[in-house]
Design a protein around this motif. Structure first.
Motif, PDB file in Angstrom:
ATOM      1  N   ARG A  13     -46.613  -5.124  10.067  1.00 46.11           N
ATOM      2  CA  ARG A  13     -45.456  -5.437  10.923  1.00 46.11           C
ATOM      3  C   ARG A  13     -45.081  -4.233  11.779  1.00 46.11           C
ATOM      4  NH1 ARG A  13     -42.038  -1.311   9.363  1.00 46.11           N
ATOM      5  NH2 ARG A  13     -41.221  -1.483   7.272  1.00 46.11           N
ATOM      6  N   ALA A  15     -41.389  -2.980  13.457  1.00 45.69           N
ATOM      7  CA  ALA A  15     -39.978  -3.321  13.239  1.00 45.69           C
ATOM      8  C   ALA A  15     -39.052  -2.477  14.111  1.00 45.69           C
ATOM      9  CB  ALA A  15     -39.653  -3.143  11.755  1.00 45.69           C
ATOM     10  N   PRO A  16     -39.053  -2.711  15.420  1.00 43.51           N
ATOM     11  CA  PRO A  16     -38.222  -1.873  16.292  1.00 43.51           C
ATOM     12  C   PRO A  16     -36.730  -2.182  16.182  1.00 43.51           C
ATOM     13  CG  PRO A  16     -39.211  -3.643  17.577  1.00 43.51           C
ATOM     14  CD  PRO A  16     -39.782  -3.757  16.172  1.00 43.51           C
ATOM     15  N   SER A  17     -35.926  -1.153  16.427  1.00 38.35           N
ATOM     16  CA  SER A  17     -34.477  -1.332  16.534  1.00 38.35           C
ATOM     17  C   SER A  17     -34.149  -1.324  18.025  1.00 38.35           C
ATOM     18  CB  SER A  17     -33.745  -0.168  15.852  1.00 38.35           C
ATOM     19  OG  SER A  17     -34.174  -0.048  14.522  1.00 38.35           O
ATOM     20  N   GLU A  47     -34.885  -5.052  14.115  1.00 34.88           N
ATOM     21  CA  GLU A  47     -33.959  -4.431  13.162  1.00 34.88           C
ATOM     22  C   GLU A  47     -32.640  -4.125  13.878  1.00 34.88           C
ATOM     23  OE1 GLU A  47     -36.053  -1.519  10.650  1.00 34.88           O
ATOM     24  OE2 GLU A  47     -36.748  -3.333   9.626  1.00 34.88           O
ATOM     25  N   TYR A 201     -30.228   0.140   6.251  1.00 36.74           N
ATOM     26  CA  TYR A 201     -31.649   0.143   6.601  1.00 36.74           C
ATOM     27  C   TYR A 201     -32.514  -0.060   5.353  1.00 36.74           C
ATOM     28  CZ  TYR A 201     -36.249   2.185   7.087  1.00 36.74           C
ATOM     29  OH  TYR A 201     -37.590   2.388   6.993  1.00 36.74           O
ATOM     30  N   VAL A 205     -34.827  -3.430   4.895  1.00 34.82           N
ATOM     31  CA  VAL A 205     -36.263  -3.276   5.133  1.00 34.82           C
ATOM     32  C   VAL A 205     -37.056  -3.783   3.919  1.00 34.82           C
ATOM     33  CG1 VAL A 205     -36.817  -0.943   4.290  1.00 34.82           C
ATOM     34  CG2 VAL A 205     -37.693  -1.674   6.472  1.00 34.82           C
ATOM     35  N   ARG A 219     -45.748   2.747   9.672  1.00 31.73           N
ATOM     36  CA  ARG A 219     -44.598   3.316  10.378  1.00 31.73           C
ATOM     37  C   ARG A 219     -44.780   4.829  10.469  1.00 31.73           C
ATOM     38  NH1 ARG A 219     -40.390   1.968   5.462  1.00 31.73           N
ATOM     39  NH2 ARG A 219     -41.266   3.444   3.959  1.00 31.73           N
ATOM     40  N   LEU A 223     -40.606   8.531   8.023  1.00 28.77           N
ATOM     41  CA  LEU A 223     -40.050   7.656   6.980  1.00 28.77           C
ATOM     42  C   LEU A 223     -40.804   7.767   5.660  1.00 28.77           C
ATOM     43  CD1 LEU A 223     -39.117   4.619   9.229  1.00 28.77           C
ATOM     44  CD2 LEU A 223     -37.528   6.063   7.938  1.00 28.77           C
ATOM     45  N   LYS A 260     -35.194   7.761  21.289  1.00 30.97           N
ATOM     46  CA  LYS A 260     -34.863   6.652  22.182  1.00 30.97           C
ATOM     47  C   LYS A 260     -34.320   7.155  23.511  1.00 30.97           C
ATOM     48  CE  LYS A 260     -35.639   2.856  19.749  1.00 30.97           C
ATOM     49  NZ  LYS A 260     -35.110   2.813  18.405  1.00 30.97           N
TER      50      LYS A 260
HETATM   51  N1  GLU Z   1     -36.447   0.081  12.612  1.00 33.75           N
HETATM   52  C1  GLU Z   1     -37.010   1.352  12.293  1.00 33.75           C
HETATM   53  C2  GLU Z   1     -37.140   2.179  13.554  1.00 33.75           C
HETATM   54  O1  GLU Z   1     -37.095   1.640  14.649  1.00 33.75           O
HETATM   55  C3  GLU Z   1     -38.365   1.241  11.637  1.00 33.75           C
HETATM   56  C4  GLU Z   1     -38.251   1.038  10.200  1.00 33.75           C
HETATM   57  C5  GLU Z   1     -39.546   0.878   9.423  1.00 33.75           C
HETATM   58  O2  GLU Z   1     -40.615   0.736  10.023  1.00 33.75           O
HETATM   59  O3  GLU Z   1     -39.470   0.833   8.190  1.00 33.75           O
HETATM   60  O4  GLU Z   1     -37.273   3.375  13.446  1.00 33.75           O
END
Ligand code: GLU
Length: 286
Positions: A13, A15-17, A47, A201, A205, A219, A223, A260
């Motif tokens: 996956r 998972a962008p915010s 996210e 978060y 997640v 990712r 993280l 960002k």
């Molecule tokens: N939403 C997170 C971000 O944009 C990514 C989280 C993840 O991949 O676990 O940094």
């Protein structure tokens, strides 16, 4: 001891915010994730639990940029803002297990409780300042809207067996055993439901990776340290555990990781200047 791996169809996956434009670092992450899926499935997840920072315009632009890069995914796309009942259920489970407590401490309160003038900067873990436990004795019966909910980490570690996770990425390859004493000292009682947000978060997640059947989490390596929190939550919530693939971060010319706010490296801007998806791949070394 090596655990037997059941063959599973691979699901990865991205998972962008949606708190800003998709930049080179995100493109790199998304392309790696899709590539790791191979003949399996690649899914997206938006996210957007932080309603104050997320914008629908960013979400639309991110999806458009990903499509332009050549990525395809299943629809409908999972959105965390639609998933509050699932997060609530996970929190209720942990409350029933007696593992959460309400906390009203502000960041300033925590800093003040941690400050020992002779000892430099207060200790930080993958979830920020390591909570000194001020509210740990409070009961959930006394929880109100001003409270965050924290996990009693020592109690939680006492409920699980030994914890491990498998990292397949190139930076920390191998089986990692989690040392409970290290975790209690270096991570502490993490917030699982932020005040005014009802989740966090870490909780979201873990719940969503399981709901989407993710078999490998791909990712950024920023993280990697947070993974111990996710593995503990998977064990407490009895969720299946994915393997992990943490990738290196794309940095600017000064060696600073892209954020960002680095709009200068936004994919949309490169597109407007006539770049092709191949140009983007070349820029990030793919
Ligand atoms: N939403 C997170 C971000 O944009 C990514 C989280 C993840 O991949 O676990 O940094």
């Amino acid at each position: 001891m090596r655990r037997l791996e059941m063959p599973r169809d691979k699901v990865t996956r991205f998972a962008p915010s949606p708190t800003g434009p998709l930049h080179l670092g995100h493109a790199y992450s998304a392309l790696i994730s899709a590539e790791r899926a191979g003949a399996g499935r690649f899914v997206l997840r938006i996210e957007d639990i932080d309603r104050t920072r997320c914008r629908p315009e960013w979400e639309a632009q991110i999806l458009d940029d990903l499509h332009w890069l050549g990525l395809r995914w299943e629809t409908p796309v999972m959105r965390q803002s639609d998933r509050m009942p699932a997060y609530r259920a996970a929190l209720d489970h942990l409350v029933a297990e007696g593992l959460l407590y309400p906390c009203r401490c502000t960041r300033a309160d925590i800093r003040a409780a941690l400050s020992a003038p002779q000892e430099g900067a207060p200790p930080h873990g993958p979830d920020g300042l390591i909570y000194p436990g001020t509210c740990r004795a409070r009961s959930m019966a006394d929880a109100g809207p001003q409270d965050a909910l924290r996990l009693n980490l020592r109690a939680a570690l006492g409920r699980t067996g030994a914890l491990f996770f498998t990292e397949n990425g190139p930076l920390h390859t191998g089986e990692h055993a989690i040392d409970p004493n290290w975790m209690a000292a270096q991570v502490g009682d993490v917030v699982l439901a932020r005040r005014d947000m009802g989740t966090s978060y870490h909780l979201s997640v873990v719940v969503d990776d399981a709901a989407q059947g993710i078999t490998e989490v791909t990712r950024g390596v920023d993280l990697f340290e947070a993974t111990v929190i996710h593995v503990l939550l998977q064990a407490l919530l009895k969720l299946s555990q994915p393997t992990y693939w943490h990738h290196d971060l794309i940095r600017d010319e000064q060696g600073k990781r892209l954020a960002k706010r680095d709009d200068a490296r936004a994919i949309a801007l490169y597109r407007a200047q006539g770049a092709t998806p191949q140009d983007i791949r070349a820029m990030i070394g793919l």
